[in-house]
Scaffold this active site. Structure first.
Site, PDB file in Angstrom:
ATOM      1  N   LYS A 156       0.828  -1.074   0.202  1.00 37.51           N
ATOM      2  CA  LYS A 156       0.029   0.066  -0.076  1.00 37.51           C
ATOM      3  C   LYS A 156       0.722   1.226  -0.055  1.00 37.51           C
ATOM      4  O   LYS A 156       2.001   1.134   0.533  1.00 37.51           O
ATOM      5  CB  LYS A 156      -1.011   0.021   1.367  1.00 37.51           C
ATOM      6  CG  LYS A 156      -1.823   1.033   1.225  1.00 37.51           C
ATOM      7  CD  LYS A 156      -2.765   0.820   2.713  1.00 37.51           C
ATOM      8  CE  LYS A 156      -3.959   2.034   2.677  1.00 37.51           C
ATOM      9  NZ  LYS A 156      -4.774   1.845   3.832  1.00 37.51           N
ATOM     10  N   SER A 198      -9.761   1.716   3.090  1.00 38.04           N
ATOM     11  CA  SER A 198      -8.999   2.345   2.121  1.00 38.04           C
ATOM     12  C   SER A 198      -7.833   1.618   1.459  1.00 38.04           C
ATOM     13  O   SER A 198      -7.474   1.961   0.397  1.00 38.04           O
ATOM     14  CB  SER A 198      -8.079   3.539   2.831  1.00 38.04           C
ATOM     15  OG  SER A 198      -7.344   2.901   3.750  1.00 38.04           O
ATOM     16  N   SER A 244      -9.881  -0.390   6.904  1.00 38.15           N
ATOM     17  CA  SER A 244      -9.420  -0.390   5.780  1.00 38.15           C
ATOM     18  C   SER A 244      -8.586  -1.506   5.328  1.00 38.15           C
ATOM     19  O   SER A 244      -8.260  -1.565   4.118  1.00 38.15           O
ATOM     20  CB  SER A 244      -8.365   0.566   5.995  1.00 38.15           C
ATOM     21  OG  SER A 244      -8.944   1.898   5.958  1.00 38.15           O
TER      22      SER A 244
END
Lengths: 501, 100
Positions: free
Chosen positions: A79, A154, A178
């Site tokens: 990420k 997210s 997330s």
């Protein structure tokens, strides 16, 4: 057999035994990324050359008989909230578009030491604020199961990446769901470890008392493999736990007989999609068939979770994001003469932040600043911290009676891109089932437990007491030995993707 | 719960965030909605509840104050918008905006 058909555990074994070279493995996934990413937008940056060089060095060492790390040859997507010294790290924000971190995040260092191959950085909601990945400054991610739908957020890029077989595993971060929510909406497995189990050093901070890094993969067993590499104490994060890290992959065999799983009746109140409710109830039945017992439990403060979270998280965010001042790194606005500011420096701060941050990040900074400001601190921030204690107490009480808490991970399957973007509050409510885990600091995992009639994945969530990762992984792995939902692939994906470049 | 545009402008100044006029109206209405929602917590009696800032009741961590290597000047400056090789450069700290 193609590398994408193998689990991460089998890939690592194949590379170690020489059945597959690290270069072959890495190339197969890089080719998949090249083919699929144009349509899905899961990656912000793909490091083809760096990944192949890393794989080549692993093959050279293997051929010369040198020892290899436990993840040797395993392609991993990270990420873009985790710092990488050799790759841009943007947190999907214009603010950090040109930022090059001077060091690797602890987790990235651990992955490199374990000889994992980092193939690129994944898309996300800006600064990890969002539940649909639509807050990325670099465009939304498309859910591999239906391109017109959001992958969740997210960590939407990491979830979509694994769901589309672009890498076998990915790293996400979870502040209020997330990892778990996008894993649920994309039909993969995602683990949010106990707060402090994985070092946050080098994770771009959102809400420091809630943030936690974790693995996302096809299966719980593959999450176990990655977790045992990235977990552990780091002097660079004083909140990281000093407890010894178990060999999670060796703790999966014990059956579930006697394990007590809690079910919260309020989770099934109005608002839960009927198909999701059915899938979740069937998941409880699978756990029972595996020998677990299911017990209704009370979480009396569950309904206050989202309101508490949307005070605690924005307050911490407004403080954490104060560092983006246009002075040390990140976007700086060009000067425009104006008498609206006290000084040229203040003008630079205010304009740089106005230009660098997107709308959701601004809303959260504003909300947090308001709730921390003189006259409102007690009514909002201090009040939320008190309710946070009540929410944690619900967990402590529940875990007197049960070993795990099961339930939905989100109220609906993947929603349409654009469906909730006009209403910030509606987007906040997608976090209903996930935020309390972070407020209490415990661990949670989500994995697929069925599909809707229209073919969208349904996620199931398990939560455990602090440091309960062995049981979370064991129960999820047991579920996945009895079902094949986690092995389903998005249909027609190859045909739907238009090759790029 | 309704916030005034004046209150929102004050918060924006505290947050060092320039808001344009059209943003101010939208932000005011969105923040009012969100603050209205989080005010749900008011219905709970928390008189004898201690605040919980950290989920695992962590204690302070101490270490010996020993010098150790850290970022070089070059590394620290590598992403700076403006620097002179030794220092970060910023606009004037004092004086009216636009005057410098």
């Amino acid at each position: 057999m193609q590398p994408a058909d193998l689990s991460a555990i089998d890939l690592v074994a194949a590379v170690r035994q020489g059945d597959l070279s690290a270069v072959q493995c890495t190339e197969a996934f890089l080719n998949r990324i090249q083919y699929c990413n144009g349509a899905i937008n899961a990656f912000l940056n793909v490091d083809r050359a760096g990944a192949l060089a890393c794989a080549e060095s692993i093959d050279v060492r293997r051929r010369s008989g040198q020892p290899l790390g436990p993840l040797a040859g395993l392609p991993v997507a990270v990420k873009d909230a985790l710092c990488t010294a050799d790759l841009p790290t943007t947190a999907a924000s214009k603010m950090l578009e040109n930022f090059r971190p001077p060091y690797d995040a602890f987790v990235v260092s651990r992955l490199r030491q374990a000889d994992a191959v980092i193939v690129g950085k994944t898309n996300m909601d800006e600064f990890a604020m969002g539940g649909s990945n639509e807050n990325s400054a670099f465009g939304p991610v498309h859910n591999p199961w239906d391109f017109s739908r959001a992958p969740g957020g997210s960590s939407g890029g990491s979830a979509a990446c694994v769901a589309a077989d672009m890498t076998p595993v990915a790293i996400g971060s979870d502040t209020g769901g997330s990892i778990r929510q996008p894993a649920g909406l994309c039909g993969i497995t995602g683990l949010k470890p106990t707060y402090g189990r994985v070092s946050r050093r080098g994770l771009i901070a959102f809400a420091s008392s809630l943030d936690q890094i974790g693995p996302m993969a096809r299966s719980a067993a593959d999450c176990a493999l990655v977790l045992e590499t990235i977990a552990g104490h780091d002097p660079g994060d004083s909140t990281s736990l000093t407890d010894a890290v178990p060999r999670y992959t060796s703790l999966l065999e014990q059956p579930l007989a006697g394990v007590r799983v809690g079910r919260v009746p309020e989770h099934f109140a109005a608002g839960l999609d009927p198909e999701v409710a059915k899938g979740v109830e069937e998941a409880f039945a699978v756990l029972k068939a595996a020998g677990a017992t299911v017990h209704d439990i009370a979480m009396p403060h569950a309904k206050y979770g989202v309101a508490t979270y949307y005070l605690v998280a924005p307050c911490e965010a407004s403080s954490n994001l104060a560092r983006y001042d246009g002075a040390h790194y990140g976007h700086r606005a060009s000067a425009k003469p104006s008498s609206a500011f006290e000084s040229p420096l203040i003008e630079m701060y205010c304009r740089s932040r106005a230009e660098g941050f997107g709308p959701e990040v601004k809303r959260r900074i504003m909300l947090g600043t308001y709730a921390l400001s003189s006259g409102y601190y007690d009514a909002y921030y201090a009040k939320a911290l008190k309710v946070r204690r009540l929410i944690r107490q619900d967990y402590l009480d529940a875990f007197e009676h049960v070993d795990l808490i099961g339930g939905p991970v989100s109220a609906t399957p993947a929603f349409k891109l654009g469906e909730k973007t006009g209403d910030p509050l509606a987007m906040y409510l997608v976090d209903l089932y996930t935020v309390s885990t972070n407020l209490a600091g415990v661990g949670g995992i989500s994995f697929p437990c069925g599909f809707t009639k229209s073919g969208l994945p349904i996620g199931f969530q398990l939560q455990a007491p602090a440091l309960g990762e062995p049981l979370l992984l064991r129960a999820s792995d047991r579920f996945q030995r009895l079902t094949d939902w986690h092995l389903r692939r998005p249909p027609n994906l190859t045909a739907l993707c238009t090759p790029k470049g | 719960m309704t916030l005034s545009q004046q209150e929102v402008a004050k918060v924006a100044a505290l947050a060092r965030l320039a808001l344009f006029d059209h943003e101010l109206a939208t932000m005011t209405s969105e923040l009012s909605n969100i603050v209205g929602f989080v005010s749900l917590l008011e219905e709970l009696d928390t008189t004898n509840v201690d605040p919980l800032a950290h989920p695992l009741d962590a204690e302070n961590v101490f270490r010996d104050d020993v010098p150790s290597p850290s970022l070089s000047t070059a590394e620290a400056l590598q992403s700076a918008p403006r620097h002179d090789g030794q220092y970060f450069l910023v606009p004037a700290v004092l004086g009216e905006s636009g005057a410098a």
